[in-house]
Write a protein that holds these residues in place. Structure first.
Motif, mmCIF file in Angstrom:
data_model
loop_
_atom_site.group_PDB
_atom_site.id
_atom_site.type_symbol
_atom_site.label_atom_id
_atom_site.label_comp_id
_atom_site.label_asym_id
_atom_site.label_seq_id
_atom_site.Cartn_x
_atom_site.Cartn_y
_atom_site.Cartn_z
ATOM 1 N N ILE A 31 12.414 126.619 119.998
ATOM 2 C CA ILE A 31 11.345 125.662 120.294
ATOM 3 C C ILE A 31 10.098 126.002 119.481
ATOM 4 O O ILE A 31 9.499 125.126 118.840
ATOM 5 N N GLY A 55 10.709 125.264 115.762
ATOM 6 C CA GLY A 55 10.662 123.831 115.478
ATOM 7 C C GLY A 55 9.241 123.297 115.442
ATOM 8 O O GLY A 55 8.862 122.563 114.528
ATOM 9 N N ILE A 56 8.437 123.686 116.427
ATOM 10 C CA ILE A 56 7.045 123.226 116.493
ATOM 11 C C ILE A 56 6.241 123.780 115.323
ATOM 12 O O ILE A 56 5.501 123.045 114.653
ATOM 13 N N THR A 89 13.072 119.994 117.040
ATOM 14 C CA THR A 89 13.199 120.957 118.140
ATOM 15 C C THR A 89 14.624 120.991 118.672
ATOM 16 O O THR A 89 15.190 122.069 118.883
ATOM 17 N N SER A 107 16.836 122.624 116.083
ATOM 18 C CA SER A 107 16.556 124.064 116.028
ATOM 19 C C SER A 107 17.224 124.789 117.186
ATOM 20 O O SER A 107 17.821 125.854 116.995
#
Length: 161
Positions: free
Chosen positions: A28, A31-32, A122, A125
């Motif tokens: 997470i 991805g962010i 996200t 990922s």
């Protein structure tokens, strides 16, 4: 003195609930961070440098180049987080995920708005980090590498269809 061989109960490294949660959180965050860095690098660094003048082709590629730079930076952060989560072979996991998602911006992400980019990146990922963490937890390095290369090749083929 008798020398004893180290005998393992399982051919795989442990994959506890703590490890699972750590991998999901790592994915997470990666991805962010990847998306935020992509936008920042593109708007602040590459577009001012590449989009001056009439050369539209290099300007059009600035987002994809930004994504590649951001992916490498996020992978470095992810490796540190994977170590914290006690993942077996974290460097190979980070490398495999980065290679697998290398063409995703040009194939999918560049064509949708940023909220959808965030959601897609996200989710992908999370799936990629879990898959490669699972595959690379075997103690047999040859099996781990062959499986990882095959899985990464499939991911690259799917994103380049």
């Amino acid at each position: 003195m008798d020398s004893e061989l180290l005998q393992l109960d399982s051919p795989f490294a442990n994959f506890t609930r703590r490890t699972f949660i750590g991998v999901v959180l790592t994915a997470i965050v990666a991805g962010i961070v990847t998306l935020l860095l992509t936008i920042a690098i593109d708007k602040v660094v590459l577009q001012p440098a590449m989009c001056s003048g009439n050369d539209v082709t290099t300007c059009a590629q600035s987002s994809q180049v930004s994504f590649h730079i951001a992916s490498v930076i996020a992978a470095i952060l992810a490796v540190v987080m994977l170590v914290q989560a006690s993942v077996y072979r974290p460097l190979l996991v980070g490398l495999a995920v980065t290679v697998s998602l290398w063409g995703i911006y040009e194939a999918f992400l560049g064509k949708v708005a940023w909220p959808m980019q965030l959601l897609i990146l996200t989710i992908l990922s999370i799936l990629a980090y879990l898959a490669f963490t699972w595959v690379l937890r075997t103690y047999n390095l040859i099996i781990a590498l062959v499986t990882t290369v095959l899985l990464a090749a499939v991911a690259l083929l799917v994103t380049n269809l």
